[in-house]
Design a protein around this motif. Structure first.
Motif, PDB file in Angstrom:
ATOM      1  N   ARG A  66      31.743  43.910  53.225  1.00 21.82           N
ATOM      2  CA  ARG A  66      31.082  43.005  52.376  1.00 21.82           C
ATOM      3  C   ARG A  66      31.871  42.084  51.646  1.00 21.82           C
ATOM      4  N   ARG A  67      31.402  40.816  51.629  1.00 17.94           N
ATOM      5  CA  ARG A  67      32.324  39.648  51.216  1.00 17.94           C
ATOM      6  C   ARG A  67      32.133  39.482  49.886  1.00 17.94           C
ATOM      7  N   VAL A  68      32.639  40.629  49.046  1.00 21.64           N
ATOM      8  CA  VAL A  68      32.298  40.537  47.455  1.00 21.64           C
ATOM      9  C   VAL A  68      33.802  40.152  46.850  1.00 21.64           C
ATOM     10  N   TRP A  69      33.687  39.664  45.641  1.00 20.85           N
ATOM     11  CA  TRP A  69      34.637  39.574  44.947  1.00 20.85           C
ATOM     12  C   TRP A  69      35.202  40.395  44.043  1.00 20.85           C
ATOM     13  N   PRO A  70      36.486  41.164  44.114  1.00 20.19           N
ATOM     14  CA  PRO A  70      36.574  42.301  42.899  1.00 20.19           C
ATOM     15  C   PRO A  70      36.625  41.970  41.580  1.00 20.19           C
ATOM     16  N   TRP A  71      35.998  42.516  40.602  1.00 22.44           N
ATOM     17  CA  TRP A  71      36.106  42.413  39.414  1.00 22.44           C
ATOM     18  C   TRP A  71      37.632  42.628  38.726  1.00 22.44           C
ATOM     19  N   SER A  72      38.536  43.157  39.440  1.00 23.14           N
ATOM     20  CA  SER A  72      39.629  43.523  38.953  1.00 23.14           C
ATOM     21  C   SER A  72      40.652  42.280  39.127  1.00 23.14           C
ATOM     22  N   TRP A 133      41.015  42.005  50.284  1.00 23.91           N
ATOM     23  CA  TRP A 133      40.625  42.759  51.411  1.00 23.91           C
ATOM     24  C   TRP A 133      40.469  44.171  51.525  1.00 23.91           C
ATOM     25  N   LEU A 134      41.239  45.030  50.754  1.00 23.28           N
ATOM     26  CA  LEU A 134      40.997  46.198  50.663  1.00 23.28           C
ATOM     27  C   LEU A 134      39.676  46.655  50.091  1.00 23.28           C
ATOM     28  N   VAL A 135      39.277  46.086  48.972  1.00 18.62           N
ATOM     29  CA  VAL A 135      37.824  46.262  48.459  1.00 18.62           C
ATOM     30  C   VAL A 135      36.872  46.100  49.522  1.00 18.62           C
ATOM     31  N   ARG A 136      36.938  44.708  50.240  1.00 20.32           N
ATOM     32  CA  ARG A 136      35.782  44.262  50.979  1.00 20.32           C
ATOM     33  C   ARG A 136      35.678  45.509  52.248  1.00 20.32           C
ATOM     34  N   VAL A 137      36.877  45.920  52.814  1.00 16.45           N
ATOM     35  CA  VAL A 137      36.737  46.705  53.837  1.00 16.45           C
ATOM     36  C   VAL A 137      36.517  48.166  53.508  1.00 16.45           C
ATOM     37  N   ASP A 138      36.844  48.584  52.516  1.00 20.84           N
ATOM     38  CA  ASP A 138      36.762  50.143  52.139  1.00 20.84           C
ATOM     39  C   ASP A 138      35.863  50.224  50.995  1.00 20.84           C
ATOM     40  N   HIS A 139      34.593  50.793  51.103  1.00 18.05           N
ATOM     41  CA  HIS A 139      33.529  51.006  50.150  1.00 18.05           C
ATOM     42  C   HIS A 139      33.925  51.909  48.977  1.00 18.05           C
ATOM     43  N   ARG A 140      34.819  52.710  49.271  1.00 16.99           N
ATOM     44  CA  ARG A 140      35.277  53.519  48.090  1.00 16.99           C
ATOM     45  C   ARG A 140      35.926  52.889  47.069  1.00 16.99           C
ATOM     46  N   TRP A 141      36.733  52.063  47.433  1.00 19.03           N
ATOM     47  CA  TRP A 141      37.533  51.004  46.505  1.00 19.03           C
ATOM     48  C   TRP A 141      36.280  50.253  45.680  1.00 19.03           C
ATOM     49  N   ARG A 142      35.439  49.634  46.350  1.00 11.89           N
ATOM     50  CA  ARG A 142      34.147  49.027  45.743  1.00 11.89           C
ATOM     51  C   ARG A 142      33.581  49.767  44.822  1.00 11.89           C
ATOM     52  N   LEU A 143      33.315  50.989  44.897  1.00 13.26           N
ATOM     53  CA  LEU A 143      32.698  51.942  43.912  1.00 13.26           C
ATOM     54  C   LEU A 143      33.597  52.168  42.470  1.00 13.26           C
ATOM     55  N   THR A 144      34.784  52.131  42.687  1.00 15.46           N
ATOM     56  CA  THR A 144      35.632  52.649  41.435  1.00 15.46           C
ATOM     57  C   THR A 144      36.286  51.432  41.117  1.00 15.46           C
ATOM     58  N   GLU A 145      36.580  50.224  41.791  1.00 12.53           N
ATOM     59  CA  GLU A 145      37.414  49.371  41.073  1.00 12.53           C
ATOM     60  C   GLU A 145      36.796  48.672  39.867  1.00 12.53           C
ATOM     61  N   ARG A 146      35.490  48.785  39.536  1.00 12.76           N
ATOM     62  CA  ARG A 146      35.017  48.250  38.432  1.00 12.76           C
ATOM     63  C   ARG A 146      35.677  48.957  37.099  1.00 12.76           C
ATOM     64  N   LEU A 147      35.631  50.400  37.327  1.00  9.70           N
ATOM     65  CA  LEU A 147      36.456  51.043  36.217  1.00  9.70           C
ATOM     66  C   LEU A 147      37.966  50.701  36.346  1.00  9.70           C
ATOM     67  N   ALA A 149      39.149  47.769  36.890  1.00 14.45           N
ATOM     68  CA  ALA A 149      39.216  46.675  35.883  1.00 14.45           C
ATOM     69  C   ALA A 149      39.321  46.695  34.447  1.00 14.45           C
ATOM     70  N   LEU A 150      38.477  47.691  33.874  1.00 15.59           N
ATOM     71  CA  LEU A 150      38.321  48.070  32.582  1.00 15.59           C
ATOM     72  C   LEU A 150      39.593  48.722  32.109  1.00 15.59           C
ATOM     73  N   ALA A 151      40.200  49.490  32.948  1.00 19.89           N
ATOM     74  CA  ALA A 151      41.296  50.286  32.554  1.00 19.89           C
ATOM     75  C   ALA A 151      42.407  49.156  32.406  1.00 19.89           C
ATOM     76  N   LEU A 152      42.580  48.401  33.440  1.00 18.44           N
ATOM     77  CA  LEU A 152      43.524  47.085  33.221  1.00 18.44           C
ATOM     78  C   LEU A 152      43.643  46.405  32.190  1.00 18.44           C
ATOM     79  N   LEU A 153      42.256  46.102  31.897  1.00 18.76           N
ATOM     80  CA  LEU A 153      42.241  45.048  30.542  1.00 18.76           C
ATOM     81  C   LEU A 153      42.633  46.059  29.350  1.00 18.76           C
ATOM     82  N   ALA A 154      42.072  47.296  29.118  1.00 11.65           N
ATOM     83  CA  ALA A 154      42.371  47.934  28.157  1.00 11.65           C
ATOM     84  C   ALA A 154      43.747  48.225  27.881  1.00 11.65           C
ATOM     85  N   GLY A 155      44.550  48.309  29.090  1.00 12.52           N
ATOM     86  CA  GLY A 155      45.791  48.942  29.104  1.00 12.52           C
ATOM     87  C   GLY A 155      46.900  47.631  28.907  1.00 12.52           C
TER      88      GLY A 155
END
Length: 558
Positions: A66-72, A133-147, A149-155
């Motif tokens: 899926r050609r998505v842009w990661p939130w992170s 690239w990793l987020v687009r080809v691996d659906h598992r990363w697409r499911l968790t990378e929004r969390l 993103a929040l962790a990176l911002l908070a920390g």
């Protein structure tokens, strides 16, 4: 012949993307806690091992790309900026970042840092591309990378610092520091006021006196201190840890709280620097002093020229003004003049000032000790041998020797009669080759006074560079109100300093939470508050013409 199966796998973009992510992760973990850089190798290896076990980038249950842009992406980029600043300077000072963005970074020196910034940027682009690239080809990363993103911002410590600064809006008492501020006022002056020579030695902190850690690097300043009043324990509070901030702290008695939204135009460099307070130059100019500033770097960088011109200095001489006077024009570093050349021109300037009537003051800023490696002059290379381009202690020794040689030469020529000589570091050093040794204990700034009326001695104090202004004024024989000026207290008096009374932690916390002192510093730059006043009602004024003013014809008598 087909290559081995392992090599075929390694050619897959998956492993290149994971390697880039692993290298950045390893570098960040190694750079921030100041552990050896080689430790990034096992960290990267551990990341790749996890990637192999969990089949990151090649899940067993494949799904369409899926050609998505990661939130992170933005949080990762912010962390990249933070890692760059921490690795370059040792401590991320948001005040310095904001001030330089507003004051202007024109004529910036330090070409090696520009190259490093370009390399960092390129590596960050590779990191963001690999993660995308990793987020687009691996659906598992697409499911968790929004969390993620929040962790990176908070920390991220950068956002934490900005959030703390924002607390100032709702702080119960946002004017504690401003109430401690005492307007610098000279109540009385000596009959024959002394001259002033103020030598700022770039990053040459007094911490280098420890011979077990730093050898003989500081020895020449220690020798100079044998005939001086030497202050031990001059600490560094927040917003005083870069050159302009250090000079303002020691000359104005306040930290340099950046203008922020108080700046009159957010898209142009500052037209004035701390216009709301009087500083050393203002006070001495009012007493008839002829004042000069000299530095090898450009005065257009970080508002130096603006500050000195607006605060009483008659002559402001930097790279642009001094370069045409060089006997060998090619003898320059990326910032400007080397200090052996600068000090030669300083002697000439003092001779000129001595020929004039009245007292004079000269402020001089060196460059030799500038992080990360320093800029040792040719005279030092001839004396100390070859410079490896890395060892900051070589540059520290050079800076100390050049300063001692300058003072002794001026003494021999009789140019320091009735003159107070101040030798001070502008701030503690940033990240250098001796960083691990520097941060193992308490650190303090260089501050010593040499003068005919001063008895050489060592004074242990708990102070900050804000205390230099009242101390210098009293050392020159001026009487000031309650031994105080700005937030500083004269270290020649028995009055307690703010550091003694409240501690560094309290002062730093107040700096993060208050705005009243900031508004005082930048008074006059703030745009008008609230809506503009309504226009005055226009009252039509009737003006009679000469014809109107003619006498009316008399009524005809019956």
């Amino acid at each position: 012949m087909k290559p081995p199966n392992t090599l075929t796998h390694l050619r897959h973009p998956r492993w290149w993307a994971l390697l880039v992510i692993g290298l950045w992760l390893g570098f960040a973990v190694a750079a921030l806690p100041r552990i050896p850089l080689w430790s990034m190798v096992p960290i990267t290896g551990g990341w790749l091992l996890l990637a192999r076990c969990w089949r990151w980038g090649a899940p067993r249950t494949s799904r369409p790309v899926r050609r998505v842009w990661p939130w992170s992406l933005f949080p990762i980029a912010l962390w990249g900026l933070y890692v760059f600043l921490a690795n370059s300077f040792g401590k991320v000072d948001l005040g310095a970042v904001f001030f330089h963005l507003q004051a202007g970074m024109e004529e910036h020196g330090g070409g090696e840092r520009i190259i490093a910034a370009i390399l960092y940027t390129l590596s960050m682009v590779l990191l963001l591309a690999s993660f995308t690239w990793l987020v687009r080809v691996d659906h598992r990363w697409r499911l968790t990378e929004r969390l993620l993103a929040l962790a990176l911002l908070a920390g991220n410590p950068m956002l934490y610092g900005i959030g703390q600064r924002g607390v100032a809006i709702v702080t119960d008492d946002g004017a504690w520091l401003d109430r401690q501020y005492v307007e610098p006022v000279i109540l009385d002056a000596p009959r024959d006021p002394p001259n002033l020579l103020l030598l700022y030695l770039e990053s040459l902190e007094r911490t280098y006196t420890d011979r077990e850690r730093f050898g003989e690097a500081y020895a020449h300043l220690e020798a100079l201190g044998e005939k001086a009043v030497v202050f031990e324990g001059v600490r560094q509070v927040d917003n005083t840890g870069w050159t302009m901030a250090g000079m303002i702290a020691s000359q104005c008695g306040t930290p340099l709280m950046p203008a922020g939204l108080l700046h009159d135009s957010q898209f142009e460099p500052l037209g004035k620097v701390v216009p709301g307070v009087d500083c050393l130059g203002d006070l001495l100019a009012d007493k008839g002093y002829a004042l000069s500033y000299m530095g090898g770097a450009s005065t257009r960088f970080a508002g130096k020229g603006v500050f000195y011109r607006d605060h009483g200095f008659d002559r402001v001489l930097g790279r642009e003004e001094l370069e045409p006077r060089l006997e060998k024009p090619g003898y320059m570093n990326s910032w400007g003049l080397y200090d052996d050349t600068l000090y030669e021109l300083t002697v000439e300037e003092i001779r000129r000032l001595e020929r004039q009537d009245g007292p004079w003051g000269l402020v001089n800023l060196s460059i030799t000790g500038h992080a990360p490696h320093g800029y040792p002059a040719r005279d030092c290379r001839e004396r100390q041998g070859e410079f490896d381009g890395v060892d900051i202690l070589y540059s520290v020794e050079c800076s100390a020797w050049l300063a001692r040689r300058l003072v002794e030469r001026l003494e021999d020529e009789g140019l320091l009669e009735n003159t107070l000589v101040v030798v001070a570091s502008d701030h503690l050093t940033m990240r250098v080759s001796a960083w691990e040794q520097l941060v193992t204990g308490e650190r303090d700034n260089t501050f010593m006074l040499l003068g005919e009326q001063l008895e050489p001695r060592r004074l242990e104090v708990e102070a900050s560079t804000m205390d230099l202004l009242p101390t210098m004024l009293e050392a020159m024989g001026f009487v000031i109100d309650w031994h105080r000026a700005g937030l500083g207290v004269s270290l020649l008096s028995a009055e307690p300093t703010l550091v003694e009374e409240h501690g560094l932690d309290t002062l730093n916390a107040r700096l993060r939470e208050e705005t009243a002192l900031q508004e005082r510093l930048w008074e006059g730059l703030a745009p008008p508050q609230g809506p503009p006043p309504p226009p005055e009602p226009v009252v039509e004024q009737v003006v009679e013409t000469p014809e109107d003013q003619a006498p009316e014809a008399p009524e005809e008598l019956p």
